[in-house]
Scaffold this motif. Structure first.
Motif, PDB file in Angstrom:
ATOM      1  N   LEU A  62       4.409  -2.392 -16.376  1.00 46.06           N
ATOM      2  CA  LEU A  62       3.354  -3.010 -15.583  1.00 46.06           C
ATOM      3  C   LEU A  62       3.919  -3.531 -14.270  1.00 46.06           C
ATOM      4  CD1 LEU A  62       1.316  -5.050 -18.233  1.00 46.06           C
ATOM      5  CD2 LEU A  62       0.715  -2.891 -17.161  1.00 46.06           C
ATOM      6  N   GLU A  63       5.080  -4.144 -14.345  1.00 51.11           N
ATOM      7  CA  GLU A  63       5.687  -4.659 -13.113  1.00 51.11           C
ATOM      8  C   GLU A  63       6.003  -3.522 -12.145  1.00 51.11           C
ATOM      9  OE1 GLU A  63       9.347  -7.309 -11.328  1.00 51.11           O
ATOM     10  OE2 GLU A  63       8.903  -7.467 -13.471  1.00 51.11           O
ATOM     11  N   MET A  64       6.534  -2.420 -12.643  1.00 50.65           N
ATOM     12  CA  MET A  64       6.825  -1.287 -11.760  1.00 50.65           C
ATOM     13  C   MET A  64       5.530  -0.789 -11.123  1.00 50.65           C
ATOM     14  SD  MET A  64       9.202   0.633 -10.419  1.00 50.65           S
ATOM     15  CE  MET A  64      10.670   0.537 -11.450  1.00 50.65           C
ATOM     16  N   ALA A  65       4.474  -0.717 -11.900  1.00 57.35           N
ATOM     17  CA  ALA A  65       3.184  -0.285 -11.356  1.00 57.35           C
ATOM     18  C   ALA A  65       2.699  -1.261 -10.287  1.00 57.35           C
ATOM     19  CB  ALA A  65       2.156  -0.154 -12.481  1.00 57.35           C
ATOM     20  N   LEU A  66       2.896  -2.545 -10.503  1.00 61.37           N
ATOM     21  CA  LEU A  66       2.476  -3.533  -9.508  1.00 61.37           C
ATOM     22  C   LEU A  66       3.236  -3.367  -8.195  1.00 61.37           C
ATOM     23  CD1 LEU A  66       2.030  -6.665 -11.780  1.00 61.37           C
ATOM     24  CD2 LEU A  66       0.228  -5.420 -10.558  1.00 61.37           C
ATOM     25  N   TRP A  67       4.515  -3.087  -8.262  1.00 63.19           N
ATOM     26  CA  TRP A  67       5.302  -2.899  -7.039  1.00 63.19           C
ATOM     27  C   TRP A  67       4.745  -1.746  -6.202  1.00 63.19           C
ATOM     28  CZ3 TRP A  67       9.600  -5.273  -4.788  1.00 63.19           C
ATOM     29  CH2 TRP A  67      10.170  -6.341  -5.505  1.00 63.19           C
ATOM     30  N   PHE A  68       4.240  -0.720  -6.872  1.00 59.64           N
ATOM     31  CA  PHE A  68       3.789   0.475  -6.167  1.00 59.64           C
ATOM     32  C   PHE A  68       2.270   0.563  -5.970  1.00 59.64           C
ATOM     33  CE2 PHE A  68       8.009   2.074  -7.245  1.00 59.64           C
ATOM     34  CZ  PHE A  68       8.313   2.860  -6.148  1.00 59.64           C
ATOM     35  N   HIS A  69       1.465  -0.238  -6.654  1.00 56.77           N
ATOM     36  CA  HIS A  69       0.029   0.059  -6.750  1.00 56.77           C
ATOM     37  C   HIS A  69      -0.721   0.069  -5.419  1.00 56.77           C
ATOM     38  CE1 HIS A  69      -0.884  -4.286  -6.692  1.00 56.77           C
ATOM     39  NE2 HIS A  69      -2.162  -3.946  -6.553  1.00 56.77           N
ATOM     40  N   ASP A  70      -0.275  -0.669  -4.438  1.00 59.24           N
ATOM     41  CA  ASP A  70      -0.906  -0.649  -3.109  1.00 59.24           C
ATOM     42  C   ASP A  70       0.087  -0.208  -2.036  1.00 59.24           C
ATOM     43  OD1 ASP A  70      -3.540  -1.439  -3.710  1.00 59.24           O
ATOM     44  OD2 ASP A  70      -2.976  -3.556  -3.770  1.00 59.24           O
ATOM     45  N   ALA A  71       1.106   0.519  -2.431  1.00 59.12           N
ATOM     46  CA  ALA A  71       2.150   0.919  -1.474  1.00 59.12           C
ATOM     47  C   ALA A  71       1.579   1.768  -0.347  1.00 59.12           C
ATOM     48  CB  ALA A  71       3.275   1.663  -2.194  1.00 59.12           C
ATOM     49  N   VAL A  72       0.631   2.611  -0.662  1.00 62.39           N
ATOM     50  CA  VAL A  72      -0.067   3.390   0.362  1.00 62.39           C
ATOM     51  C   VAL A  72      -1.450   2.774   0.506  1.00 62.39           C
ATOM     52  CG1 VAL A  72      -0.958   5.658   1.018  1.00 62.39           C
ATOM     53  CG2 VAL A  72       1.219   5.484  -0.225  1.00 62.39           C
ATOM     54  N   TYR A  73      -1.763   2.327   1.713  1.00 63.11           N
ATOM     55  CA  TYR A  73      -3.050   1.668   1.952  1.00 63.11           C
ATOM     56  C   TYR A  73      -3.533   2.021   3.350  1.00 63.11           C
ATOM     57  CZ  TYR A  73      -6.677  -1.875   1.828  1.00 63.11           C
ATOM     58  OH  TYR A  73      -7.882  -2.504   1.837  1.00 63.11           O
ATOM     59  N   LYS A  74      -4.397   3.012   3.391  1.00 68.13           N
ATOM     60  CA  LYS A  74      -4.989   3.463   4.643  1.00 68.13           C
ATOM     61  C   LYS A  74      -6.481   3.182   4.574  1.00 68.13           C
ATOM     62  CE  LYS A  74      -1.477   6.964   5.105  1.00 68.13           C
ATOM     63  NZ  LYS A  74      -1.131   8.331   4.804  1.00 68.13           N
ATOM     64  N   ILE A  75      -7.002   2.579   5.602  1.00 67.17           N
ATOM     65  CA  ILE A  75      -8.377   2.086   5.615  1.00 67.17           C
ATOM     66  C   ILE A  75      -9.405   3.166   5.284  1.00 67.17           C
ATOM     67  CG2 ILE A  75     -10.156   0.979   7.037  1.00 67.17           C
ATOM     68  CD1 ILE A  75      -7.702  -0.792   6.163  1.00 67.17           C
ATOM     69  N   TYR A  76      -9.310   4.331   5.893  1.00 70.10           N
ATOM     70  CA  TYR A  76     -10.332   5.358   5.703  1.00 70.10           C
ATOM     71  C   TYR A  76     -10.012   6.332   4.567  1.00 70.10           C
ATOM     72  CZ  TYR A  76     -12.736   3.929   9.961  1.00 70.10           C
ATOM     73  OH  TYR A  76     -13.436   3.220  10.896  1.00 70.10           O
ATOM     74  N   SER A  77      -8.965   6.085   3.823  1.00 72.70           N
ATOM     75  CA  SER A  77      -8.584   7.007   2.759  1.00 72.70           C
ATOM     76  C   SER A  77      -9.257   6.646   1.440  1.00 72.70           C
ATOM     77  CB  SER A  77      -7.065   6.993   2.573  1.00 72.70           C
ATOM     78  OG  SER A  77      -6.705   7.816   1.491  1.00 72.70           O
ATOM     79  N   SER A  78      -9.638   7.669   0.709  1.00 72.82           N
ATOM     80  CA  SER A  78     -10.168   7.451  -0.641  1.00 72.82           C
ATOM     81  C   SER A  78      -9.119   7.806  -1.690  1.00 72.82           C
ATOM     82  CB  SER A  78     -11.433   8.289  -0.855  1.00 72.82           C
ATOM     83  OG  SER A  78     -11.111   9.661  -0.746  1.00 72.82           O
ATOM     84  N   THR A  79      -7.895   8.069  -1.246  1.00 72.79           N
ATOM     85  CA  THR A  79      -6.835   8.484  -2.169  1.00 72.79           C
ATOM     86  C   THR A  79      -5.631   7.539  -2.149  1.00 72.79           C
ATOM     87  OG1 THR A  79      -5.812   9.952  -0.531  1.00 72.79           O
ATOM     88  CG2 THR A  79      -7.513  10.918  -1.979  1.00 72.79           C
TER      89      THR A  79
END
Length: 185
Positions: A62-79
């Motif tokens: 869970l901690e590893m997932a938390l470190w990465f879960h918002d690593a990519v965050y682009k406003i207009y992206s749905s992915t």
């Protein structure tokens, strides 16, 4: 985010120290367009995991997932979640993390899309941690909403308000916003 914490997590997985990925994560969470999905959000999520009183079998995953879960965050992206999961998958594959563990971590990241009921207690806890801000006191919640609005300041206000309303209503349409009794309380 705590470099020592990152290194300790890597040891749990049998991964050698990796300062390059740590720096890349720090850079990603420090991007100019971010106001909420920042290092502070990840730190709050990890603190939420630390404070969780449930008996979790895979807390390190869970901690590893938390470190990465918002690593990519682009406003207009749905992915964003898929792209974050891909980054985590590549990192975990390169470091030869066991397939079962890697599969769970990737699913946890994908669960933060908040579009379906998570399948396990651990996944529910992770999703609840990610949404914990919705249960914060009014002042802290208002800061969160202002930060989200800053992230989306390039989106026309009418569109932002419509989409933001839809997101919040989707949480309110559930029987419970939070998936676990721990967070419901």
């Amino acid at each position: 985010m705590n470099k020592v914490r990152w290194e300790g997590l890597l040891v749990t997985f049998g991964i050698l120290p990796d300062q390059q990925t740590y720096r890349q994560l720090m850079t990603a969470y420090s991007e100019k367009h971010r106001a909420y999905h920042t290092l502070a959000h990840i730190e709050a999520c990890i603190a939420g995991l630390d404070g969780c009183e449930l008996n979790l079998q895979c807390a390190h995953e869970l901690e590893m997932a938390l470190w990465f879960h918002d690593a990519v965050y682009k406003i207009y992206s749905s992915t964003n979640e898929e792209d974050s999961a891909k980054w985590a998958f590549e990192f975990l594959t390169f470091n030869e993390v066991a397939l079962e563990s890697k599969t769970r971590i990737i699913q946890y990241i994908l669960d933060t899309k908040h579009s379906a009921q998570p399948a396990t207690l651990e996944a529910c806890v992770l999703v609840d941690i990610d949404l914990a801000i919705l249960g914060a006191d009014v002042s802290k919640y208002n800061e969160f909403e202002q930060a989200i609005a800053r992230e989306y300041q390039i989106v026309p206000k009418i569109m932002y308000r419509r989409k933001r309303k839809a997101v919040l209503e989707s949480f309110l349409e559930r029987q419970y916003i939070y998936r676990t009794e721990y967070y419901q309380a």
